[in-house]
Design a protein around this motif. Structure first.
Motif, PDB file in Angstrom:
ATOM      1  N   THR A  24      -3.406   8.049  28.502  1.00 25.89           N
ATOM      2  CA  THR A  24      -1.713   8.428  28.377  1.00 25.89           C
ATOM      3  C   THR A  24      -1.012   7.205  28.400  1.00 25.89           C
ATOM      4  O   THR A  24      -0.075   6.842  27.548  1.00 25.89           O
ATOM      5  CB  THR A  24      -1.453   9.343  29.458  1.00 25.89           C
ATOM      6  N   CYS A  25      -1.550   6.271  29.275  1.00 29.72           N
ATOM      7  CA  CYS A  25      -0.550   4.965  29.427  1.00 29.72           C
ATOM      8  C   CYS A  25      -1.133   4.025  28.607  1.00 29.72           C
ATOM      9  O   CYS A  25      -0.157   3.069  28.471  1.00 29.72           O
ATOM     10  CB  CYS A  25      -0.846   4.569  30.908  1.00 29.72           C
ATOM     11  N   THR A  27      -2.063   3.762  25.414  1.00 27.31           N
ATOM     12  CA  THR A  27      -1.704   4.156  23.876  1.00 27.31           C
ATOM     13  C   THR A  27      -0.364   3.553  23.353  1.00 27.31           C
ATOM     14  O   THR A  27       0.480   4.035  24.271  1.00 27.31           O
ATOM     15  CB  THR A  27      -2.039   5.813  23.394  1.00 27.31           C
ATOM     16  N   HIS A  28      -0.130   3.119  22.365  1.00 27.14           N
ATOM     17  CA  HIS A  28       1.036   2.868  21.786  1.00 27.14           C
ATOM     18  C   HIS A  28       1.790   3.895  20.820  1.00 27.14           C
ATOM     19  O   HIS A  28       2.655   3.672  20.224  1.00 27.14           O
ATOM     20  CB  HIS A  28       1.170   1.565  21.288  1.00 27.14           C
ATOM     21  N   ASN A  30       2.865   7.293  19.827  1.00 27.07           N
ATOM     22  CA  ASN A  30       3.770   8.454  20.896  1.00 27.07           C
ATOM     23  C   ASN A  30       2.808   9.565  20.608  1.00 27.07           C
ATOM     24  O   ASN A  30       2.690  10.340  21.729  1.00 27.07           O
ATOM     25  CB  ASN A  30       5.007   8.588  20.322  1.00 27.07           C
ATOM     26  N   PHE A  37      -1.102  13.478  27.511  1.00 28.93           N
ATOM     27  CA  PHE A  37      -0.343  13.782  28.715  1.00 28.93           C
ATOM     28  C   PHE A  37      -0.724  15.467  29.202  1.00 28.93           C
ATOM     29  O   PHE A  37      -0.607  15.900  30.144  1.00 28.93           O
ATOM     30  CB  PHE A  37       1.097  13.519  28.591  1.00 28.93           C
ATOM     31  N   PHE A  40      -3.948  16.182  30.352  1.00 29.80           N
ATOM     32  CA  PHE A  40      -3.553  15.664  31.848  1.00 29.80           C
ATOM     33  C   PHE A  40      -3.165  16.683  32.651  1.00 29.80           C
ATOM     34  O   PHE A  40      -3.518  16.891  33.855  1.00 29.80           O
ATOM     35  CB  PHE A  40      -2.813  14.357  31.915  1.00 29.80           C
ATOM     36  N   ALA A  75      10.726  16.120  21.130  1.00 34.45           N
ATOM     37  CA  ALA A  75      11.519  14.902  20.948  1.00 34.45           C
ATOM     38  C   ALA A  75      10.982  13.798  19.748  1.00 34.45           C
ATOM     39  O   ALA A  75      11.611  12.740  19.586  1.00 34.45           O
ATOM     40  CB  ALA A  75      11.380  14.153  22.391  1.00 34.45           C
ATOM     41  N   ALA A 162      21.164  18.039  35.574  1.00 36.69           N
ATOM     42  CA  ALA A 162      20.464  17.579  34.531  1.00 36.69           C
ATOM     43  C   ALA A 162      20.607  18.296  33.294  1.00 36.69           C
ATOM     44  O   ALA A 162      20.611  17.527  32.062  1.00 36.69           O
ATOM     45  CB  ALA A 162      18.697  17.651  34.718  1.00 36.69           C
TER      46      ALA A 162
ATOM     47  N   GLY B  19       0.034   4.723  36.278  1.00 34.36           N
ATOM     48  CA  GLY B  19       1.245   4.919  35.852  1.00 34.36           C
ATOM     49  C   GLY B  19       2.407   3.866  36.008  1.00 34.36           C
ATOM     50  O   GLY B  19       3.228   3.340  35.388  1.00 34.36           O
ATOM     51  N   ALA B  22       1.657   0.816  33.786  1.00 33.59           N
ATOM     52  CA  ALA B  22       2.225   1.154  32.487  1.00 33.59           C
ATOM     53  C   ALA B  22       3.832   1.167  32.400  1.00 33.59           C
ATOM     54  O   ALA B  22       4.189   0.585  31.497  1.00 33.59           O
ATOM     55  CB  ALA B  22       1.408   2.466  31.952  1.00 33.59           C
ATOM     56  N   HIS B  26       5.088  -1.531  29.591  1.00 36.99           N
ATOM     57  CA  HIS B  26       5.544  -0.780  28.194  1.00 36.99           C
ATOM     58  C   HIS B  26       6.932  -1.041  27.995  1.00 36.99           C
ATOM     59  O   HIS B  26       7.798  -1.176  28.943  1.00 36.99           O
ATOM     60  CB  HIS B  26       5.507   0.685  28.137  1.00 36.99           C
ATOM     61  N   GLN B  28       8.467   0.372  25.106  1.00 38.65           N
ATOM     62  CA  GLN B  28       9.156   1.567  24.167  1.00 38.65           C
ATOM     63  C   GLN B  28       9.418   2.667  25.312  1.00 38.65           C
ATOM     64  O   GLN B  28       8.768   2.896  26.311  1.00 38.65           O
ATOM     65  CB  GLN B  28       7.903   2.163  23.585  1.00 38.65           C
ATOM     66  N   LEU B  30       9.662   6.181  25.212  1.00 36.36           N
ATOM     67  CA  LEU B  30       8.893   7.147  25.452  1.00 36.36           C
ATOM     68  C   LEU B  30       7.565   6.822  26.010  1.00 36.36           C
ATOM     69  O   LEU B  30       7.165   7.528  27.078  1.00 36.36           O
ATOM     70  CB  LEU B  30       8.501   7.806  24.027  1.00 36.36           C
ATOM     71  N   SER B  31       6.779   5.848  25.908  1.00 35.15           N
ATOM     72  CA  SER B  31       5.709   5.376  26.611  1.00 35.15           C
ATOM     73  C   SER B  31       6.044   5.103  28.192  1.00 35.15           C
ATOM     74  O   SER B  31       5.077   5.491  29.091  1.00 35.15           O
ATOM     75  CB  SER B  31       5.203   4.051  26.095  1.00 35.15           C
ATOM     76  N   LEU B  33       8.434   6.663  29.777  1.00 31.15           N
ATOM     77  CA  LEU B  33       8.558   8.041  30.314  1.00 31.15           C
ATOM     78  C   LEU B  33       7.522   8.691  30.633  1.00 31.15           C
ATOM     79  O   LEU B  33       7.370   9.241  31.683  1.00 31.15           O
ATOM     80  CB  LEU B  33       9.528   8.740  29.454  1.00 31.15           C
ATOM     81  N   LEU B  34       6.459   8.591  29.835  1.00 33.57           N
ATOM     82  CA  LEU B  34       5.195   9.167  30.093  1.00 33.57           C
ATOM     83  C   LEU B  34       4.450   8.641  31.044  1.00 33.57           C
ATOM     84  O   LEU B  34       3.920   9.099  32.065  1.00 33.57           O
ATOM     85  CB  LEU B  34       4.186   8.914  28.680  1.00 33.57           C
ATOM     86  N   ALA B  35       4.415   7.434  31.180  1.00 37.43           N
ATOM     87  CA  ALA B  35       4.050   6.462  32.357  1.00 37.43           C
ATOM     88  C   ALA B  35       4.561   6.947  33.575  1.00 37.43           C
ATOM     89  O   ALA B  35       3.949   7.084  34.476  1.00 37.43           O
ATOM     90  CB  ALA B  35       4.074   4.890  31.963  1.00 37.43           C
ATOM     91  N   ASN B  37       6.013   9.624  34.324  1.00 37.86           N
ATOM     92  CA  ASN B  37       5.476  10.979  34.907  1.00 37.86           C
ATOM     93  C   ASN B  37       3.898  11.000  35.298  1.00 37.86           C
ATOM     94  O   ASN B  37       3.747  11.721  36.256  1.00 37.86           O
ATOM     95  CB  ASN B  37       5.730  12.072  33.674  1.00 37.86           C
ATOM     96  N   VAL B  38       3.276  10.256  34.708  1.00 37.76           N
ATOM     97  CA  VAL B  38       1.796  10.095  35.333  1.00 37.76           C
ATOM     98  C   VAL B  38       1.833   9.513  36.551  1.00 37.76           C
ATOM     99  O   VAL B  38       1.003   9.982  37.454  1.00 37.76           O
ATOM    100  CB  VAL B  38       0.917   9.142  34.402  1.00 37.76           C
ATOM    101  N   ALA B  77      14.350  16.076  35.094  1.00 37.12           N
ATOM    102  CA  ALA B  77      14.863  14.839  34.667  1.00 37.12           C
ATOM    103  C   ALA B  77      14.002  14.155  33.338  1.00 37.12           C
ATOM    104  O   ALA B  77      14.564  13.437  32.651  1.00 37.12           O
ATOM    105  CB  ALA B  77      14.077  13.915  35.845  1.00 37.12           C
ATOM    106  N   MET B  78      12.962  14.766  33.082  1.00 35.53           N
ATOM    107  CA  MET B  78      12.413  14.326  31.767  1.00 35.53           C
ATOM    108  C   MET B  78      13.175  14.783  30.712  1.00 35.53           C
ATOM    109  O   MET B  78      13.587  14.003  29.660  1.00 35.53           O
ATOM    110  CB  MET B  78      10.894  14.852  31.692  1.00 35.53           C
ATOM    111  N   LEU B  82      14.864  12.246  27.813  1.00 35.35           N
ATOM    112  CA  LEU B  82      14.734  12.496  26.489  1.00 35.35           C
ATOM    113  C   LEU B  82      16.161  12.721  25.732  1.00 35.35           C
ATOM    114  O   LEU B  82      16.278  12.334  24.661  1.00 35.35           O
ATOM    115  CB  LEU B  82      13.902  13.751  26.269  1.00 35.35           C
TER     116      LEU B  82
END
Lengths: 323, 94
Positions: A24-25, A27-28, A30, A37, A40, A75, A162, B19, B22, B26, B28, B30-31, B33-35, B37-38, B77-78, B82
């Motif tokens: 997940t972490c 890859t570039h 999306n 993810f 996971f 998104a 939020a 996480g 990363a 990173h 970018q 989105l990357s 944000l994913l990291a 969350n991990v 939060a995610m 977004l």
């Protein structure tokens, strides 16, 4: 023999989790990242089930894998595939690596010692001894809505905040084309099933794994499916009631709290004979709030007509500019 | 000490570190944000591993309630992140 089998299964699960976290972490791309993810999240739900946390397994499968996945996929829908990637200078990269390894070692040492020194009970025995007086028999629900009800109230406030930010930032995403007949047919079974299951989870949360969060998230996923596959049906729903559902959770929670303050001298201090029914009332309201919050989060912003106040002020502002 | 507890806690630390690294590397959104969350999932795993009390006993419900709260807060939060990203893209496109 069974012990070795368990160890083997545990190690497989742990390896898979670490690999998927890494993928997940790393890859570039999306789309790949989001797919990893989601996988996971599903495996994490298995890990919760293994560690005797069925409430969390349910929540993770619905929210962590399902709804976050849907949010992320929506998104990145219009993203370009090609991403320009700037490499970090290697000195910075190594500093980050060093920092991470040092922190991980420190944490590992801390956790090891923490586990070695404590008897492993902490608050568990105290909580489990008090559960019969909480009005529910599921210990997690007892902690969430009775012993630590403040936390849950504030959590609902966080969710509301939020979603208000989401509503303020963007207009609703454009709806999708109606789905293929197969999905349509499946949906006419699936949506009622999701609604019933959500009601079941809400009810069963008092004495078995389940509760407001899982039920709310399931209800939200029914709304998301409707929105995806039958945009016309979804548009036919008057979305204004979602605004009221959004705050009903906090409103009911606070009014019950205040009522208890007048009757029993403490905010949210339930009288034990009533606590079961009070918890159910609060949970029902919270379910609706969470469902509408997550569904609005998936819509990506405010639907048409929710901004009547804003448009009138902004047009007035523009008029002023012109003159 | 129970061995599964230590194994899963160490796995949580591993996921947290992956996480965190990363998130820092990173560029970018989105990357990142994913990291992030991990990274959060790793923290949850440490919590729940510590709450585990073996095959025969009920696990400690307090960390369970905290993590349940955490999962819901993380997803909202995610959603907010977004929405911010979407707005940022719109502003950059203009």
């Amino acid at each position: 023999m069974t012990e070795w089998l368990w160890l083997f299964l545990d190690l497989t699960l742990i390896l898979l989790l670490l690999t998927l976290a890494w993928l997940t972490c790393a890859t570039h791309n999306n789309q790949k990242g989001v797919t990893y993810f989601i996988a996971f999240g599903l495996l994490l739900a298995l890990a919760w089930a293994r560690l005797k946390a069925p409430d969390l397994a349910l929540a993770e499968a619905v929210i962590g894998a399902g709804i976050s996945g849907a949010l992320l996929l929506a998104a990145i829908k219009h993203d370009d595939d090609a991403q320009s990637v700037n490499k970090l200078p290697s000195i910075k990269l190594w500093m980050v690596n060093l920092l991470t390894v040092a922190l991980a070692t420190l944490m590992g040492w801390g956790v090891w010692h923490g586990l070695e020194l404590s008897d492993g009970n902490r608050l568990a025995d105290q909580v489990l001894a008090q559960v019969p007086e909480s009005g529910v028999t599921n210990p997690v629900t007892a902690v969430l809505l009775n012993f630590r009800a403040y936390d849950t109230l504030l959590e609902l406030a966080v969710v509301l905040t939020a979603v208000l930010a989401v509503l303020t930032l963007n207009p609703m995403r454009k709806t999708y084309v109606p789905a293929e007949p197969i999905l349509q047919t499946m949906l006419s079974w699936l949506v009622p099933l999701l609604v019933v299951t959500s009601g079941y989870l809400l009810w069963v949360g008092a004495h078995a794994p389940g509760g407001a969060f899982q039920a709310g998230a399931l209800l939200a996923s029914a709304l998301i499916l409707l929105q995806l596959a039958q945009p016309t049906a979804y548009q036919a729903i008057n979305l204004n009631w979602m605004r009221f559902l959004l705050i009903v959770g906090i409103a009911v929670f606070v009014s019950v709290g205040l009522l208890m303050m007048f009757l029993n001298t403490a905010f949210l201090g339930y009288s034990s004979s009533w606590s079961g029914i009070l918890i159910l009332v609060i949970e029902t309201a919270a379910t609706f709030s969470i469902a509408s919050a997550l569904a609005i989060a998936y819509m990506g912003g405010r639907p048409d007509g929710w901004e009547t106040f804003e448009t009138s002020t902004s047009s007035g502002h523009q008029g002023g500019k012109h003159s | 000490m129970i061995s599964e507890q230590l194994l899963f806690a160490l796995c949580g630390i591993g996921i947290f570190s992956i996480g965190l690294r990363a998130t820092l590397i990173h560029q970018q959104l989105l990357s990142r944000l994913l990291a992030l969350n991990v990274c959060g999932a790793g923290v949850f795993l440490i919590f729940i591993a510590i709450a585990y009390r073996g095959e025969t006993q009920i696990a400690d419900p307090v960390p369970h309630a905290l993590v349940l709260t955490g999962i819901v807060v993380a997803v909202s939060a995610m959603a907010m992140a977004l929405a911010l990203r979407h707005k940022l893209k719109d502003l950059n496109d203009e």
